[in-house]
Design an enzyme around this catalytic site. Structure first.
Site, PDB file in Angstrom:
ATOM      1  N   ARG A  38      73.171  74.727  25.467  1.00  0.00           N
ATOM      2  CA  ARG A  38      72.627  75.039  26.925  1.00  0.00           C
ATOM      3  C   ARG A  38      72.156  76.614  26.414  1.00  0.00           C
ATOM      4  NH1 ARG A  38      76.947  73.638  31.795  1.00  0.00           N
ATOM      5  NH2 ARG A  38      76.224  71.559  32.072  1.00  0.00           N
ATOM      6  N   GLU A  95      71.852  65.130  23.465  1.00  0.00           N
ATOM      7  CA  GLU A  95      71.754  64.064  24.580  1.00  0.00           C
ATOM      8  C   GLU A  95      72.173  62.849  24.050  1.00  0.00           C
ATOM      9  OE1 GLU A  95      71.503  64.295  27.864  1.00  0.00           O
ATOM     10  OE2 GLU A  95      71.394  66.434  27.682  1.00  0.00           O
ATOM     11  N   LEU A 105      82.319  59.282  16.662  1.00  0.00           N
ATOM     12  CA  LEU A 105      81.882  59.145  17.832  1.00  0.00           C
ATOM     13  C   LEU A 105      81.673  57.820  18.647  1.00  0.00           C
ATOM     14  CD1 LEU A 105      79.024  62.123  18.053  1.00  0.00           C
ATOM     15  CD2 LEU A 105      81.409  62.012  18.941  1.00  0.00           C
ATOM     16  N   TYR A 149      66.837  58.497  31.616  1.00  0.00           N
ATOM     17  CA  TYR A 149      67.718  59.619  31.661  1.00  0.00           C
ATOM     18  C   TYR A 149      67.683  60.566  30.474  1.00  0.00           C
ATOM     19  CZ  TYR A 149      71.335  62.920  30.831  1.00  0.00           C
ATOM     20  OH  TYR A 149      72.079  63.972  30.576  1.00  0.00           O
ATOM     21  N   ASP A 181      72.171  60.502  35.362  1.00  0.00           N
ATOM     22  CA  ASP A 181      73.465  59.827  34.385  1.00  0.00           C
ATOM     23  C   ASP A 181      74.570  59.584  35.386  1.00  0.00           C
ATOM     24  OD1 ASP A 181      74.519  62.199  35.034  1.00  0.00           O
ATOM     25  OD2 ASP A 181      75.064  62.823  33.111  1.00  0.00           O
TER      26      ASP A 181
END
Length: 236
Positions: A45, A57, A100, A140, A158
């Site tokens: 951000r 993202e 991940l 999205y 989302d």
């Protein structure tokens, strides 16, 4: 009665209504006011670099924020740009991604980097149609990139956002049904403001993650409580 005639005679389900203009304005004000106080501080951000936002993202697809944070910093330290990722060793790319999961994602990220370098001058394209051509970028993620990287007016939906909009404005039926999801996209587009789009979309995600959560939503402390259809139907 012939089957085609029976089908024509069946009553159609009532069309879902979008929130009224007054409800949309109230929702925007309330959500942005909440976000100014409670919004999370996250590194993606604090940047307008489209590549950095793309990385965040894709990492956040079906992965929680606390697992993404350390990996996001490690990834950008090794692959600081689209050009660096495009020429990186594929084994190193895959290894850096662990643990991940969904290991197709790093390969797709590298493919996007290579195509951006070869076809788009080393830059991530900003238009919706071109972004949707990349494998691994759905509606999205493309909306998020356009909204967060390019500050364009683009809706998002989302899991967290869908939950908030469903509970507040729908609250009945199956939230995962195709028709409901399509309606929620229309709701997301309808409530989107013309200004402060970045903050609004970030606020939607934060609100769903921290207040309007899947389990044990914090309804008592929710600033949307008095107009929430979910609360009204569950209090019946």
């Amino acid at each position: 009665m012939p089957s085609a005639e029976r089908a024509r005679s069946r009553p159609r389900p009532p069309a879902r209504r979008l929130p009224e203009p007054g409800a949309r304005a109230w929702f925007r004000r309330t959500l942005l006011r909440w976000y100014r106080v409670h919004g999370r501080s996250l590194p993606w951000r604090e940047t307008s670099d489209p590549y950095h936002i793309l990385v965040s993202e894709v990492m956040l697809q079906q992965t929680q924020v606390d697992r993404v944070l350390p990996k996001y910093h490690e990834w950008l330290a090794k692959f600081p740009s689209l050009e660096a990722l495009a020429v990186a060793d594929e084994a190193l790319v895959t290894e850096t991604w662990r643990p991940l999961g969904y290991n197709i994602r790093p390969r797709r990220l590298q493919t996007i980097a290579r195509e951006s370098v070869s076809r788009h001058g080393g830059r991530l394209p900003r238009d919706e149609a071109t972004l949707l051509e990349f494998k691994g970028l759905g509606r999205y993620t493309v909306g998020a990139i356009r909204s967060f990287a390019f500050r364009e007016r683009a809706a998002i939906l989302d899991t967290n956002v869908a939950r908030v909009l469903f509970r507040l404005f729908v609250a009945r039926g199956n939230p995962k049904a195709h028709a409901t999801v399509q309606h929620l996209w229309r709701v997301s587009e309808a409530v989107l403001p013309r200004a402060h789009v970045f903050d609004f979309n970030q606020a939607l995600m934060d609100f769903g993650a921290t207040v309007c959560s899947a389990r044990q939503p914090k309804c008592v402390a929710c600033p949307m409580r008095r107009r929430c259809r979910y609360r009204m139907t569950h209090d019946e």
